[in-house]
Design a protein around this motif. Structure first.
Motif, mmCIF file in Angstrom:
data_model
loop_
_atom_site.group_PDB
_atom_site.id
_atom_site.type_symbol
_atom_site.label_atom_id
_atom_site.label_comp_id
_atom_site.label_asym_id
_atom_site.label_seq_id
_atom_site.Cartn_x
_atom_site.Cartn_y
_atom_site.Cartn_z
ATOM 1 N N THR A 52 0.842 -1.254 0.017
ATOM 2 C CA THR A 52 0.269 -0.074 0.173
ATOM 3 C C THR A 52 0.994 1.239 0.104
ATOM 4 O O THR A 52 1.914 1.197 0.777
ATOM 5 N N VAL A 245 -3.471 4.936 -1.876
ATOM 6 C CA VAL A 245 -4.531 5.625 -1.044
ATOM 7 C C VAL A 245 -4.216 7.115 -1.372
ATOM 8 O O VAL A 245 -3.432 7.708 -0.921
ATOM 9 N N TRP A 392 -8.002 3.919 -3.564
ATOM 10 C CA TRP A 392 -8.559 4.475 -2.561
ATOM 11 C C TRP A 392 -8.493 5.925 -2.132
ATOM 12 O O TRP A 392 -7.598 6.740 -2.450
#
Length: 866
Positions: A52, A245, A392
């Motif tokens: 991530t 993200v 995201w």
């Protein structure tokens, strides 16, 4: 009066010259008893691969890095363009509160505060957390009603909250002018925290658990790959990420544009004032609670031996940073402030001086005017984005400090477990779509900022930026006759008025001016025939060789036969209700899926993700804006429509839940025999441009039958009497279908291993702890709305989910979750409404049988008599 000190007059903070006496934090925000510590050093290492990548080093992004790493995710990388806290975090006032008028957002606030209480001990970093409590002040009777309304929603939550009287308020805040104070809403655990110290503590924790925080490392390019991974480019090198993200604060729009998205965000200038030492404050033996004067529209808290005061100006006076919208955030902007403008906030200054008279003698030592980012509805956007794989967002935080801890945990749980830990559809980034223009976003952000402290009524409507381009073909025809509601960009009639009736929007905590008109619409549908515009429904076309396999995997119900429709639910892996849709089998392998307006992109993203993950050969098309929908319902519905088509609409020829392509007044429609009212009815799906002609034909044909319009308020009353569950109320990601009473729609014995099947089997084997029940209660002039507390023997044991007035029995009606042992018909409980507990009794549902069931019983009765 409140005045600028000589020191303050010598140096107004201007764009590009923010004051601070320690790295990254304004000196007036330092915790009074905290040690000054140097900033944590930036990492020198680099990674080529990451699970991530979080873009943005404010409190929200750093919180997510902390939570992911602590939960065990390897290769968590945070990229910050300059230094941690640059942006809105460093100059935030740092307020923390358990209060929120929403339901599950209270959980976010709760998780944030509980984290902040423990973070210092966990990381060894001081966070400057003060918890003197907070008081919201009511100076009008309607505010007292609002407090009572909020208290009905508190009993079944973990947060402490109380209504307190003037004497207690005076005791806690002795500097207050009590002449207008009627009551206070008190949250004991509220307070404020130093945003810089908080972020540094989260960063220390993230590093402790293995996350890499890299800065300065501005992201210059984002490229998606065919396998769903991302190439993230920075001046220091590139990195391959399984997901990204966007937590970039007021740079979030720029990050979104890198991949072709226009996130609806507007930077707003927010000012607050800091005073020098005030002798009366210095003399206090304990810290003052945070004060929120709702009529004055400001917050006020103690800052060292002075006060910090922050107003929310009206939408006419507030300042939007327009140039950032048109030209982007200036390169290099980070820890700067805008020039202050006291003229904009003078009415709030005067209100504060009247409420807290010691302010009149105080000197202003600083005026902070910094950017915060608003979404159209003031709520952040949190979660995966539809239409872009593994992208995201955690953006649009007008209140980032109180949301940061809880949102970091919420997103971490979602990412790691494949489903949200609880329902927060109000934060879903997919609540916005292509209809959300820059002009709309600015109009709504102005409204949201200006309405920050207005009374929050049930069934609230806000009118800025409306209508959008997303109006049905009936908008011009219906708009002069009704009160419109806003649904995912659409205008949809809530209720209709007749000549001589009050046409104004008059919200209230009690019954209001639409009570009688809605009752008339209810009778219209029950006794004659009514027409409703249902165009805002979300509509998807799914076809392809794997379409049946995909839907069998997605839905807990069986797939309907060609020419038929059923109600189906998509479940999460843990067996919770992610969505409810109607599934119509148009032609072999081709389906029409219908969902609620607010769930359109929420559901589409889930379907698309499952199709990609499973490698299904299907074509999924969103046709929401292409089709209009007209609902016709009531005992004379068949008689009216039969005049307009040669198709046989008799009960034997056109059965309940059957779907057919036919022509109504020579207009092609897909007709589904279904109605959310529970009465005889059809939904007519047609080209949006044909809506007006179809409506006119139906209305003209129904003159003899007394046809008329009805809106969504009447439909809600009708569906409650029929015990129809509503997604978002009776069922969502907080509930499983068994406790919601949806067993009929869940086929655990079907061969397909649908999502959530195994979890649901385990839930069934363990037994349920609560059930959804239907109850009636006799009230005076107030009806349940949903989320009110259920009491039994002096304790809160559950909550309502939705409610209305039942025009058939002339009592209030509600759905509620209660413990299984209290779920039997005849059980007596109490429902709290506006500070009063009303006796309620659980009834056998439904209160009114649906038309198909009544029809079957009549046929059976006739057969028995024969």
């Amino acid at each position: 009066m409140l005045r600028l000190s000589a020191q303050r007059l010598l140096g107004l903070p201007r764009l590009g010259c923010g004051w601070r006496d320690s790295p990254g934090r304004p000196r007036w925000l330092s915790r009074r008893d905290a040690e000054e510590k140097p900033p944590l050093p930036a990492e020198t290492k680099w990674k080529d691969r990451a699970e991530t990548v979080i873009i943005g080093g404010g409190c929200v992004g750093v919180s997510l890095a902390y939570h992911l790493a602590k939960a065990g995710m390897k290769d968590v990388v945070l990229l910050e363009k300059s230094e941690l806290t640059a942006g809105s975090t460093w100059h935030a006032a740092g307020l923390t509160t358990y209060f929120h008028p929403g339901i599950n957002l209270k959980k976010i606030h709760y998780d944030s505060i509980k984290l902040y209480e423990a973070l210092e001990e966990e990381t060894g970093q001081m966070v400057g957390f003060h918890q003197p409590g907070s008081i919201r002040i009511a100076t009008t009777p309607v505010r007292v009603d609002e407090f009572k309304y909020q208290m009905t929603r508190t009993g079944w939550h973990a947060t402490e909250q109380y209504i307190i009287g003037p004497e207690r308020i005076q005791e806690m805040f002795p500097l207050l002018n009590m002449s207008k104070v009627l009551a206070g809403l008190y949250n004991p655990g509220d307070g404020h925290i130093d945003p810089y110290s908080l972020t540094m503590a989260l960063a220390a924790g993230a590093r402790k658990y293995g996350a890499l925080l890299k800065y300065p490392a501005p992201v210059t390019s984002l490229k998606s790959r065919s396998d769903g991974t991302w190439d993230v480019e920075t001046p220091q090198g590139s990195m391959r990420a399984n997901r990204i993200v966007n937590a970039a604060g007021f740079w979030a729009r720029e990050v979104g544009k890198m991949i072709g998205l226009e996130h609806p965000l507007i930077p707003v200038q927010h000012q607050y004032v800091v005073t020098s030492t005030i002798p009366e404050v210095k003399a206090l033996k304990r810290e003052l609670p945070v004060l929120r004067d709702l009529e004055g529209s400001y917050y006020l808290r103690q800052e060292r031996d002075g006060l910090l005061f922050g107003p929310y100006e009206s939408q006419e006076k507030m300042k939007v940073q327009d140039s950032w919208v048109t030209s982007g955030v200036p390169p290099g902007f980070g820890k700067e402030l805008f020039q202050s403008d006291l003229d904009r906030i003078m009415e709030h200054v005067e209100a504060a001086m009247e409420m807290v008279p010691v302010l009149k003698k105080a000197d202003i030592i600083n005026v902070v005017n910094g950017p915060i980012t608003y979404s159209p509805d003031i709520l952040p956007m949190v979660g995966p984005h539809q239409g872009v794989r593994n992208y995201w967002v955690a953006i649009g935080f007008g209140y980032g400090i109180i949301h940061a801890g809880g949102v970091g945990k919420y997103l971490s749980d979602w990412i790691l477990h494949g489903e949200p830990p609880f329902d927060l559809i109000e934060l879903d980034p997919n609540r916005y779509g292509k209809w959300t223009t820059t002009q709309y976003t600015e109009a709504k952000a102005r409204e949201s900022y200006g309405f920050n402290n207005i009374v929050g009524y049930p069934k609230e409507e806000r009118f800025a930026g409306r209508p959008t381009e997303r109006v049905s073909g009936l908008y011009k025809t219906l708009e002069p006759k009704c009160s419109m509601g806003f649904h995912a960009g659409w205008e949809q009639p809530h209720w209709f008025y007749k000549p001589g009736q009050d046409t104004q929007y008059r919200p209230s905590f009690r019954r209001t001016n639409w009570f009688e008109p809605v009752g008339s619409e209810y009778k219209q549908v029950m006794q004659r025939v009514g027409v409703i515009d249902l165009s805002p429904f979300g509509k998807f076309n799914i076809k392809g060789q794997d379409s049946i396999r995909l839907l069998d995997h997605l839905f807990a119900n069986v797939i309907p036969k060609v020419g038929f429709t059923n109600i189906s639910h998509m479940l999460t892996p843990k067996g919770r209700v992610y969505a409810e849709l109607t599934v119509s089998h148009w032609s072999p392998g081709e389906f029409l899926l219908i969902t609620g307006s607010g769930s359109e992109l929420h559901d589409l993203r889930w379907i698309e993700e499952a199709a990609v993950k499973g490698g299904y050969d299907v074509e999924i098309k969103n046709i929401t804006d292409e089709l209009g929908v007209l609902g016709v319902a009531g005992p004379h519905a068949r008689k009216v429509l039969q005049k307009l088509t040669p198709e046989d609409l008799s009960d034997d020829a056109f059965k309940f839940l059957q779907t057919k392509s036919l022509k109504i007044s020579n207009i092609p429609v897909t007709a589904i025999r279904i109605s959310y009212t529970g009465e005889l009815g059809w939904e007519l799906y047609h080209r949006r441009e044909d809506s007006e002609a179809l409506y006119d034909a139906v209305m003209n044909a129904g003159q003899e039958e007394g046809i008329d319009n009805f809106g969504t308020y009447a439909m809600n009353a009708l569906r409650l009497e029929k015990a129809f569950r509503a997604w978002g109320s009776e069922m969502n990601c907080d509930t499983n279908p068994l406790e919601a009473g949806l067993e009929y729609f869940v086929k655990l014995n079907k061969p397909a291993d649908f999502i959530g099947k195994q979890a649901l089997k385990q839930i069934k084997a363990k037994g349920l702890k609560r059930r959804l029940v239907c109850l009636t209660l006799a009230t005076d002039d107030v009806d349940p709305e949903g989320n009110e507390s259920i009491w039994y023997h002096g304790k809160v044991v559950g909550n309502t989910t939705s409610g209305s007035y039942s025009y058939s029995i002339q009592k209030s009606l509600a759905f509620a979750y209660v413990p299984v042992e209290l779920s039997e018909v005849g059980q007596e409980v109490e429902v709290e409404l506006l500070g009063k507990n009303y006796p309620a009794v659980i009834i056998q549902e439904p209160l009114v049988l649906t038309e198909p069931i009544r029809n079957r019983l009549q046929k059976k009765d006739r057969k028995n008599k024969t």
